[in-house]
Every structure is written in structure tokens, then in C-alpha cells.
Design a protein around this motif. Structure first.
Motif, PDB file in Angstrom:
ATOM      1  N   TYR A 123      32.283  48.932  32.552  1.00  0.00           N
ATOM      2  CA  TYR A 123      33.334  49.305  31.616  1.00  0.00           C
ATOM      3  C   TYR A 123      33.257  48.292  30.480  1.00  0.00           C
ATOM      4  O   TYR A 123      33.333  47.089  30.711  1.00  0.00           O
ATOM      5  CB  TYR A 123      34.705  49.275  32.282  1.00  0.00           C
ATOM      6  N   PHE A 159      34.110  46.975  26.325  1.00  0.00           N
ATOM      7  CA  PHE A 159      35.180  46.903  25.337  1.00  0.00           C
ATOM      8  C   PHE A 159      34.668  46.185  24.084  1.00  0.00           C
ATOM      9  O   PHE A 159      33.822  45.306  24.163  1.00  0.00           O
ATOM     10  CB  PHE A 159      36.375  46.112  25.898  1.00  0.00           C
ATOM     11  N   ARG A 203      34.016  44.500  31.824  1.00  0.00           N
ATOM     12  CA  ARG A 203      34.978  44.257  32.894  1.00  0.00           C
ATOM     13  C   ARG A 203      34.236  43.792  34.123  1.00  0.00           C
ATOM     14  O   ARG A 203      33.261  44.413  34.533  1.00  0.00           O
ATOM     15  CB  ARG A 203      35.749  45.547  33.195  1.00  0.00           C
ATOM     16  N   ALA A 262      35.241  44.032  41.141  1.00  0.00           N
ATOM     17  CA  ALA A 262      36.500  43.964  41.881  1.00  0.00           C
ATOM     18  C   ALA A 262      36.737  42.586  42.482  1.00  0.00           C
ATOM     19  O   ALA A 262      37.855  42.102  42.539  1.00  0.00           O
ATOM     20  CB  ALA A 262      36.521  45.025  42.978  1.00  0.00           C
ATOM     21  N   SER A 285      38.602  40.319  40.331  1.00  0.00           N
ATOM     22  CA  SER A 285      39.873  40.885  39.863  1.00  0.00           C
ATOM     23  C   SER A 285      39.718  41.630  38.555  1.00  0.00           C
ATOM     24  O   SER A 285      40.664  41.713  37.783  1.00  0.00           O
ATOM     25  CB  SER A 285      40.933  39.787  39.726  1.00  0.00           C
ATOM     26  N   TYR A 286      38.519  42.151  38.303  1.00  0.00           N
ATOM     27  CA  TYR A 286      38.269  42.940  37.101  1.00  0.00           C
ATOM     28  C   TYR A 286      38.550  42.175  35.814  1.00  0.00           C
ATOM     29  O   TYR A 286      38.926  42.768  34.812  1.00  0.00           O
ATOM     30  CB  TYR A 286      39.107  44.218  37.105  1.00  0.00           C
ATOM     31  N   LYS A 287      38.349  40.862  35.799  1.00  0.00           N
ATOM     32  CA  LYS A 287      38.623  40.105  34.593  1.00  0.00           C
ATOM     33  C   LYS A 287      37.645  40.493  33.497  1.00  0.00           C
ATOM     34  O   LYS A 287      36.529  40.936  33.758  1.00  0.00           O
ATOM     35  CB  LYS A 287      38.511  38.608  34.870  1.00  0.00           C
ATOM     36  N   LEU A 288      38.037  40.314  32.249  1.00  0.00           N
ATOM     37  CA  LEU A 288      37.161  40.578  31.123  1.00  0.00           C
ATOM     38  C   LEU A 288      36.213  39.399  30.927  1.00  0.00           C
ATOM     39  O   LEU A 288      36.629  38.247  30.936  1.00  0.00           O
ATOM     40  CB  LEU A 288      37.969  40.804  29.852  1.00  0.00           C
ATOM     41  N   PHE A 315      33.701  37.981  28.165  1.00  0.00           N
ATOM     42  CA  PHE A 315      33.450  38.153  26.749  1.00  0.00           C
ATOM     43  C   PHE A 315      32.103  37.573  26.331  1.00  0.00           C
ATOM     44  O   PHE A 315      31.611  36.604  26.910  1.00  0.00           O
ATOM     45  CB  PHE A 315      34.540  37.445  25.934  1.00  0.00           C
ATOM     46  N   TYR A 328      47.566  37.481  31.973  1.00  0.00           N
ATOM     47  CA  TYR A 328      46.351  36.671  31.941  1.00  0.00           C
ATOM     48  C   TYR A 328      46.527  35.503  30.958  1.00  0.00           C
ATOM     49  O   TYR A 328      47.121  35.664  29.899  1.00  0.00           O
ATOM     50  CB  TYR A 328      45.156  37.488  31.441  1.00  0.00           C
ATOM     51  N   TYR A 334      43.918  33.032  28.887  1.00  0.00           N
ATOM     52  CA  TYR A 334      42.538  32.764  28.521  1.00  0.00           C
ATOM     53  C   TYR A 334      42.486  31.501  27.656  1.00  0.00           C
ATOM     54  O   TYR A 334      43.413  31.185  26.916  1.00  0.00           O
ATOM     55  CB  TYR A 334      41.945  33.907  27.684  1.00  0.00           C
ATOM     56  N   PRO A 338      36.743  34.239  24.601  1.00  0.00           N
ATOM     57  CA  PRO A 338      37.773  33.787  25.559  1.00  0.00           C
ATOM     58  C   PRO A 338      37.234  33.750  26.983  1.00  0.00           C
ATOM     59  O   PRO A 338      36.385  34.564  27.353  1.00  0.00           O
ATOM     60  CB  PRO A 338      38.864  34.860  25.419  1.00  0.00           C
ATOM     61  N   LEU A 369      38.695  33.479  31.048  1.00  0.00           N
ATOM     62  CA  LEU A 369      39.902  33.583  31.859  1.00  0.00           C
ATOM     63  C   LEU A 369      40.188  32.276  32.594  1.00  0.00           C
ATOM     64  O   LEU A 369      39.313  31.702  33.238  1.00  0.00           O
ATOM     65  CB  LEU A 369      39.751  34.702  32.881  1.00  0.00           C
ATOM     66  N   GLN A 425      45.063  34.570  36.344  1.00  0.00           N
ATOM     67  CA  GLN A 425      45.551  35.946  36.288  1.00  0.00           C
ATOM     68  C   GLN A 425      46.654  36.127  37.315  1.00  0.00           C
ATOM     69  O   GLN A 425      46.516  35.722  38.467  1.00  0.00           O
ATOM     70  CB  GLN A 425      44.398  36.910  36.562  1.00  0.00           C
ATOM     71  N   VAL A 465      46.351  35.968  41.141  1.00  0.00           N
ATOM     72  CA  VAL A 465      45.267  36.804  41.637  1.00  0.00           C
ATOM     73  C   VAL A 465      43.932  36.071  41.525  1.00  0.00           C
ATOM     74  O   VAL A 465      43.076  36.168  42.402  1.00  0.00           O
ATOM     75  CB  VAL A 465      45.209  38.130  40.856  1.00  0.00           C
ATOM     76  N   PRO A 467      45.482  45.173  38.528  1.00  0.00           N
ATOM     77  CA  PRO A 467      44.050  45.133  38.192  1.00  0.00           C
ATOM     78  C   PRO A 467      43.182  45.939  39.121  1.00  0.00           C
ATOM     79  O   PRO A 467      42.226  46.559  38.688  1.00  0.00           O
ATOM     80  CB  PRO A 467      43.713  43.640  38.262  1.00  0.00           C
ATOM     81  N   LEU A 468      43.467  45.981  40.367  1.00  0.00           N
ATOM     82  CA  LEU A 468      42.592  46.702  41.267  1.00  0.00           C
ATOM     83  C   LEU A 468      42.859  48.194  41.245  1.00  0.00           C
ATOM     84  O   LEU A 468      42.147  48.955  41.855  1.00  0.00           O
ATOM     85  CB  LEU A 468      42.751  46.159  42.692  1.00  0.00           C
ATOM     86  N   GLN A 470      43.952  45.452  28.065  1.00  0.00           N
ATOM     87  CA  GLN A 470      44.659  44.181  27.988  1.00  0.00           C
ATOM     88  C   GLN A 470      45.122  43.981  26.554  1.00  0.00           C
ATOM     89  O   GLN A 470      44.344  44.103  25.613  1.00  0.00           O
ATOM     90  CB  GLN A 470      43.746  43.024  28.405  1.00  0.00           C
TER      91      GLN A 470
END
Lengths: 115, 118
Positions: A32, A34, A94, A97, A100-103, A105, B33, B35, B43, B45, B48, B55, B99-100, B107
Motif C-alpha cells: 500500500y 502513499f 505501509r 502487520a 503495526s502497519y506503520k508508514l 517514508f 502516532y 514521528y 519522518p 515513527l 503508536q 502499539v 491499525p490492524l 493518517q
């Protein structure tokens, strides 16, 4: 592991010219993806996102991006640059799992628009 | 249009001092979140939250950084003591769904707090 690479830390175009910002991704699962834009001293604003529904994604402000699995790319384009497009652009993927599906970049591409 | 609020927008401090940043997410957003964005980079993370629970804080330097979201609404990120390398933009973001439950959920980012450590 998921990652993105943005080719070119700076891109300069003339007003009215085509904008092309490059993003290549690495992902062990269907990604996914972005694109976000950041104006000076501001937060990030979502331009568009790819969620596997269609390979050509249209976003705000006339931007669009095409998902090409064979090239592992998700390049951002705009037919005609405007002065107000000058900003920093970030591609993100993304995470899985278990993260935690963090982005995740890329390092960003600064777009300069010449009058 | 609802927005993510952050304060302060700018903070200058001396090393070894304590600093705190505040974030108020969009109403109803379950996930929050924090960042960190170092100049010239994307950015990354730090932490979260899902409601009031952490998480993911795998990238949070826990010896000096702490974060909380006590009532599952607004959140505070603290650094004590601050170091020169902590100079960066600290961005807060929120999303509606857990998120899951929705990996494509958008976001929404706040304007950020730019920290300068002298």
C-alpha cells in the motif's frame, strides 16, 4: 522488509512543465503506497494513495501516480507545474502487520518551480 | 475541517533540559502516532497508540523519551534530558481505524513542533 527509495533529492521544473517525481518500493507483500506533500514548516498532507483498486491513482491538486508492479515503481506526475506546487514530496509504503502497519517514508524530493 | 492540533509550534531549549510536546488528534480517531523528522529526511515513527495503549514504541529511545495518551484522546511526548541530536520536527498524526483493521487508512498530520536544542 518494506522500504521506498526516492530518486533525486531536488527536482527543478519550469512553470507549466511536466512534473515527474520518482519512487521505487521494496515489499515482500502487496504494497500500500502513499504520496504526501509538505510545505515549509507544516505537517504532511496526503496527495493520493494506492490500495490495489486501480493502478492509476488520481489525487488532489492535479497530481496522479501509476503503480507498476513490474518496475516496483509508484512515480508521481502532474502535467503542468504551478508555482504553488513548490514543496517537499514524500513517498511512503505501509509496513507489514508485525510493524503495526506503520508508514515507512522515503527521504523526500524537494520540487522547485521556476517562473 | 477537523485537524490535528500540536503545541508548541516551535521550541528552543538547552541540552539537558526537559521538553514536552502536546498533540490533540482529530475527534474520534482511535490511533495516534508520533514521528520524528530530521532535517532533510523523511519522518520516522517513534510511537503508536491505539486508544490509550502503546502499539509500537520500538524506535522510541526509552532512556530519555516518554509518551502517554492517558484517556485515549490527547497525547504528550516528553524528552528528558534533551540532547543536541534531538533537534528535529516532531509530527503527530492520527487515523480513524485501528491499525490492524485497515492498513490503507489515511493518517492525518498536524503542523508539527520544531525543536532546536542548543
Amino acid at each position: 522488509a518494506q522500504s521506498v527509495t526516492q530518486l533525486g533529492s531536488h527536482v527543478s521544473v519550469s512553470e507549466g512543465a511536466l512534473v515527474l517525481l520518482r519512487c521505487n518500493y521494496s515489499s515482500s507483500v502487496p504494497p500500500y503506497l502513499f504520496w504526501y506533500v509538505q510545505y515549509p514548516n507544516q505537517g504532511l498532507q496526503l496527495l493520493l494513495k494506492y490500495t490495489s483498486a486501480a493502478t492509476l491513482v488520481k489525487g488532489i491538486n492535479g497530481f496522479e501516480a501509476e503503480f507498476k508492479k513490474s518496475e516496483t515503481s509508484f512515480h508521481l506526475t502532474k502535467p503542468s507545474a504551478h508555482m504553488s506546487d513548490a514543496a517537499e514530496y514524500f513517498c511512503a509504503v505501509r509496513g507489514p502487520a508485525d510493524s503495526s502497519y506503520k508508514l515507512i517514508f522515503g527521504s523526500g524530493t524537494r520540487l522547485l518551480v521556476r517562473p | 475541517e477537523a485537524e490535528v492540533a500540536q503545541s508548541p509550534r516551535y521550541k528552543i531549549t538547552e541540552k539537558s533540559q526537559a521538553v514536552a510536546f502536546w498533540c490533540d488528534p482529530i475527534s474520534g480517531h482511535a490511533t495516534l502516532y508520533w514521528y520524528r523528522q530530521i532535517l532533510g529526511q523523511g519522518p520516522e515513527l517513534l510511537v503508536q497508540f491505539q486508544d490509550e495503549s502503546v502499539v509500537d514504541d520500538s524506535q522510541l529511545p526509552k532512556d530519555r523519551f516518554s509518551a502517554e495518551r492517558l484517556k485515549g484522546v490527547d497525547s504528550t511526548l516528553k524528552i528528558q534530558p534533551a540532547e543536541l541530536g534531538d533537534s528535529a520536527m516532531y509530527l503527530c498524526a492520527s487515523s480513524f481505524l485501528y491499525p490492524l483493521a485497515a492498513s490503507t487508512d489515511t493518517q492525518y498530520f498536524g503542523p508539527g513542533t520544531r525543536l532546536t536544542v542548543l
